[in-house]
Design an enzyme around this catalytic site. Sequence first.
Site, PDB file in Angstrom:
ATOM      1  N   PHE A   1       0.818  -1.212   0.000  1.00 27.67           N
ATOM      2  CA  PHE A   1       0.000   0.000   0.000  1.00 27.67           C
ATOM      3  C   PHE A   1       0.851   1.262   0.000  1.00 27.67           C
ATOM      4  O   PHE A   1       0.384   2.319  -0.422  1.00 27.67           O
ATOM      5  CB  PHE A   1      -0.995  -0.024   1.149  1.00 27.67           C
ATOM      6  CG  PHE A   1      -2.049  -1.076   0.973  1.00 27.67           C
ATOM      7  CD1 PHE A   1      -2.599  -1.322  -0.272  1.00 27.67           C
ATOM      8  CD2 PHE A   1      -2.478  -1.839   2.048  1.00 27.67           C
ATOM      9  CE1 PHE A   1      -3.564  -2.306  -0.455  1.00 27.67           C
ATOM     10  CE2 PHE A   1      -3.445  -2.823   1.886  1.00 27.67           C
ATOM     11  CZ  PHE A   1      -3.983  -3.062   0.631  1.00 27.67           C
ATOM     12  N   ASP A   2       2.085   1.197   0.470  1.00 26.00           N
ATOM     13  CA  ASP A   2       3.011   2.305   0.242  1.00 26.00           C
ATOM     14  C   ASP A   2       3.219   2.507  -1.257  1.00 26.00           C
ATOM     15  O   ASP A   2       3.234   3.638  -1.753  1.00 26.00           O
ATOM     16  CB  ASP A   2       4.358   2.027   0.911  1.00 26.00           C
ATOM     17  CG  ASP A   2       4.439   2.545   2.335  1.00 26.00           C
ATOM     18  OD1 ASP A   2       3.737   3.531   2.645  1.00 26.00           O
ATOM     19  OD2 ASP A   2       5.192   1.977   3.135  1.00 26.00           O
ATOM     20  N   VAL A   3       3.405   1.401  -1.968  1.00 25.31           N
ATOM     21  CA  VAL A   3       3.630   1.488  -3.412  1.00 25.31           C
ATOM     22  C   VAL A   3       2.384   2.010  -4.120  1.00 25.31           C
ATOM     23  O   VAL A   3       2.459   2.907  -4.979  1.00 25.31           O
ATOM     24  CB  VAL A   3       4.052   0.119  -3.973  1.00 25.31           C
ATOM     25  CG1 VAL A   3       4.146   0.160  -5.497  1.00 25.31           C
ATOM     26  CG2 VAL A   3       5.385  -0.319  -3.377  1.00 25.31           C
TER      27      VAL A   3
END
Length: 399
Positions: A174-176
């Site tokens: 989810f960072d990506v």
Amino acid sequence: MTMTLGSSSHGVLDGIVVADFSRVLAGPYATMLLADMGATVIKVESPAGDDTRAWQPPVRDDQATYFLSVNRNKHAIALDLKDDDDLARAHKLLAKADVFIENWKPGGLEKFGMDPATVAERYPHLVHASITGFGTKGGAHLPGYDLLAQAASGLMDITGEPESHGQKAGVAIFDVVTGLHATVGILGALQERQRSGKGQHIAVNLMSSALSGLVNQTSAYVAGGVVPTRMGNDHPSLAPYGPFAAADQPLIIAVGNDGQFRRLAEALGAPELADDERYATNPARNAHREQLRTELETHLRHKTASEWVEELREVQIPCSEVFTIAQGVEFAQDIGLEPVQPAGAEQVPTVKHPIDYSRSTVAYDKAPPQLNEDADAILAWLDSPNTGTVSPPISEAAY
């Protein structure tokens, strides 16, 4: 030695200047994509450096490979915003930049005059992207770690075997995804600025990106009232779709329609399976997935996974062996995707930018920088007359 800022390549974002005050993963991933596309990205770190410089092992030449993964093509300077001179330099940078991206805690930049409201007033040309963990309202106090978003969004609850307590993804997914959403938002705001002449504030957060990135799984609940459950490697809507045991190891079979299933049955020497009412349609196969698994593995066990992959691909059945990361990179190389690209004079191996352009180039001009590596060049550029890279130009007299 005299250094110049920017890329020697001719990318789609040539002339765009990005003031990157982000750290760790989501923001740096977004700004690396922008830098690859030709933007001049100035990475501003605290004197202690980006957190990921210390996220090791693994390392390459004493640098954390985590940091190397998202910081290519950037120019680095260390600024202490609590120092008046450094704060003035930060404001000079905002005055000359086109994009300002940061992932500070909500409200954390207000004391420095770099909060969204103040930035909009002082630098109306600026596209300002803020990345948070859980937004700026009820979740403003929550720390923005990917693992928390994986837990809170439901991803962990649908990942893993049914009898497990849930499992995180093998990467900070989810960072990506949030970094990608930030990039899309920035590009959209820059395009709109061409019409209006004005920047605007963009807000993205891990939680919203997670719910969007869970696509059909969140839609199952939002639109259908269905709460998805853990199914291991099975798919809630498709069968056969997952790993199946061959003679030596599992292989992935991903059947997306009835025609593919018929070809699979024929390739396995069991064409009658496609006419069996339990398996003739996708809803029927879903209802009888365990019986179907037994039928398929009875035939698959006579050959190795690699033998089946070769045969099934010949008849256009989607399939794959389950590779390690090393094998995945080698596979991408074998099929001509050139997954490893050396960056800078140091030839640091980095993973290829994911987009290919028919006319424009993608840059690999600069290796991920050492802390404060480009301070002299950046300060000289800040003190130089405005060169017109900011559109529309604004006065820097106050800073």
